[in-house]
Design a protein around this motif. Structure first.
Motif, mmCIF file in Angstrom:
data_model
loop_
_atom_site.group_PDB
_atom_site.id
_atom_site.type_symbol
_atom_site.label_atom_id
_atom_site.label_comp_id
_atom_site.label_asym_id
_atom_site.label_seq_id
_atom_site.Cartn_x
_atom_site.Cartn_y
_atom_site.Cartn_z
ATOM 1 N N GLU A 257 0.808 -1.213 0.000
ATOM 2 C CA GLU A 257 0.000 0.000 0.000
ATOM 3 C C GLU A 257 0.843 1.266 0.000
ATOM 4 O O GLU A 257 0.300 2.367 -0.172
ATOM 5 C CB GLU A 257 -0.965 -0.004 1.193
ATOM 6 N N ASN A 258 2.161 1.145 0.204
ATOM 7 C CA ASN A 258 3.048 2.299 0.048
ATOM 8 C C ASN A 258 3.141 2.627 -1.435
ATOM 9 O O ASN A 258 3.290 1.742 -2.278
ATOM 10 C CB ASN A 258 4.444 1.999 0.580
ATOM 11 N N GLU A 259 3.059 3.898 -1.785
ATOM 12 C CA GLU A 259 3.082 4.296 -3.197
ATOM 13 C C GLU A 259 4.359 3.827 -3.894
ATOM 14 O O GLU A 259 4.323 3.377 -5.038
ATOM 15 C CB GLU A 259 2.948 5.818 -3.306
ATOM 16 N N ARG A 260 5.496 3.937 -3.229
ATOM 17 C CA ARG A 260 6.758 3.542 -3.865
ATOM 18 C C ARG A 260 6.791 2.038 -4.136
ATOM 19 O O ARG A 260 7.304 1.597 -5.167
ATOM 20 C CB ARG A 260 7.940 3.970 -2.997
ATOM 21 N N ASP A 263 4.361 1.209 -7.026
ATOM 22 C CA ASP A 263 4.950 1.622 -8.292
ATOM 23 C C ASP A 263 6.049 0.648 -8.720
ATOM 24 O O ASP A 263 6.169 0.317 -9.906
ATOM 25 C CB ASP A 263 5.519 3.036 -8.146
ATOM 26 N N ASP A 297 5.140 8.849 -0.062
ATOM 27 C CA ASP A 297 3.888 8.660 -0.784
ATOM 28 C C ASP A 297 3.423 9.953 -1.438
ATOM 29 O O ASP A 297 2.903 9.955 -2.569
ATOM 30 C CB ASP A 297 2.812 8.135 0.167
ATOM 31 N N PHE A 300 4.850 10.593 -4.918
ATOM 32 C CA PHE A 300 4.265 9.773 -5.978
ATOM 33 C C PHE A 300 2.855 10.255 -6.330
ATOM 34 O O PHE A 300 2.478 10.297 -7.506
ATOM 35 C CB PHE A 300 4.229 8.307 -5.551
ATOM 36 N N VAL A 301 2.078 10.645 -5.319
ATOM 37 C CA VAL A 301 0.722 11.134 -5.563
ATOM 38 C C VAL A 301 0.768 12.430 -6.355
ATOM 39 O O VAL A 301 0.004 12.630 -7.320
ATOM 40 C CB VAL A 301 -0.019 11.330 -4.227
ATOM 41 N N ARG A 304 1.541 11.790 -10.006
ATOM 42 C CA ARG A 304 0.394 11.272 -10.744
ATOM 43 C C ARG A 304 -0.619 12.382 -11.037
ATOM 44 O O ARG A 304 -1.187 12.454 -12.126
ATOM 45 C CB ARG A 304 -0.275 10.138 -9.960
#
Length: 317
Positions: A257-260, A263, A297, A300-301, A304
């Motif tokens: 669930e971590n964005e990194r 990805d 996070d 990354f958000v 996007r």
């Protein structure tokens, strides 16, 4: 059947009673008071889970002295429908036991599993220089053989937990040559959603390279490095269909669930012909995962959102 009996859960573990695996299962609070099912090997434990005979299985996955447990890694790579939901660390401690009344000076023939024998060899050479070794099929079998008469040995090397289940004479404790030896165990269930991230998590997976070319492994590892993800385990195992073909067992710091991490897994999926996600779960040592701020996070958000703005034609500041 009562509701309480119907709700009782079953856990498979490498038996019989007294093994290190049983000690690891004892660290699982939700397993206390439930049905514990001893089995003979890792494959049987995982097959219990797949077939629904058990709700979960405890298996050894890695040892700080001997490295990865290849049978467990290969089984997780080839048996679908499994998910790691927790990890547990057990110090590798050994005791020397004998039949009641045995004294240390009486010991000349020692029964031990070959791996345990190798990990206690310095102590044995120093304390019992004239001893001989009788190989045993397991750490527990070495001690049980003294009781049931199937072993001619005077003593056996076994886990400390053996004394809780059998009437044996403790001849010596802490006889392992490496006081820091530890075995890592994982609790495996059928496929379920990962528990929520805690900040001290680990993600396990198995991936194959698309083909054999210079830099292929580096390309795979860059999926993690370029996103600030540290790997705590990278082990190769032969796929088995041809020489030179390997799959890689990976433990990465962080949660799906971590964005990194998400990805990185997307990048790995695009790169690798086969990725087996084994699970995201809390680390046994509960050590918080640290990473550079540029891989948070929020970064990354924001990236996007920036891309969505470009695609939608929004004015750029």
């Amino acid at each position: 059947m009562t509701d309480a009996a119907a709700a009782r859960r079953t856990y498979s573990y490498l038996g019989p009673a007294g093994t290190f695996t049983e000690t690891a299962l004892g660290q699982v609070p939700e397993a206390w008071g439930q049905q514990w099912r001893p089995v003979r090997n890792v494959g049987e434990a995982l097959a219990d889970v797949v077939a629904g005979r058990s709700d979960a299985a405890m298996i050894a996955i890695e040892n700080s002295v001997d490295g990865g447990v290849s049978t467990a890694q290969d089984a997780l790579a080839t048996m679908p429908g499994l998910r790691i939901v927790g990890e547990y660390l057990v110090p590798v401690e050994f005791v020397l036991v004998g039949r009641p009344g045995t004294k240390l000076e009486d010991v000349s023939l020692v029964s031990a599993h070959p791996v345990a024998y190798a990990q206690c060899l310095q102590w044995l050479t120093s304390t019992l220089p004239a001893h001989a070794h009788v190989p045993a099929s397991s750490n527990v079998a070495s001690a049980v053989g003294l009781i049931d008469g199937t072993s001619d040995a005077d003593a056996a090397i076994a886990p400390p937990g053996i004394l809780e289940h059998h009437e044996l004479e403790l001849l010596a404790s802490d006889i392992g040559d490496n006081p820091n030896a530890v075995t890592r165990f994982v609790l495996v269930s059928r496929t379920v959603a990962a528990p929520p991230p805690t900040g001290a998590d680990k993600t396990s997976l198995i991936a194959e390279l698309p083909d054999d070319h210079p830099g292929a492994l580096l390309e795979m590892l860059e999926q993690f490095a370029t996103r600030g993800i540290n790997l705590s385990l990278l082990a190769s195992r032969p796929i088995g269909d041809a020489l030179g073909r390997y799959r890689f067992v990976i433990d990465a710091d962080g949660h799906i669930e971590n964005e990194r991490m998400a990805d990185a897994l997307l990048g790995l999926r695009r790169f690798s012909p086969k990725v087996v996600f084994l699970g995201s779960y809390p680390r046994a040592d509960r050590a918080l995962v640290h990473y550079p701020e540029r891989y948070s996070d929020d970064v990354f958000v924001e990236a996007r959102d920036w891309l969505r703005g470009l695609l939608s034609g929004e004015p750029q500041e």
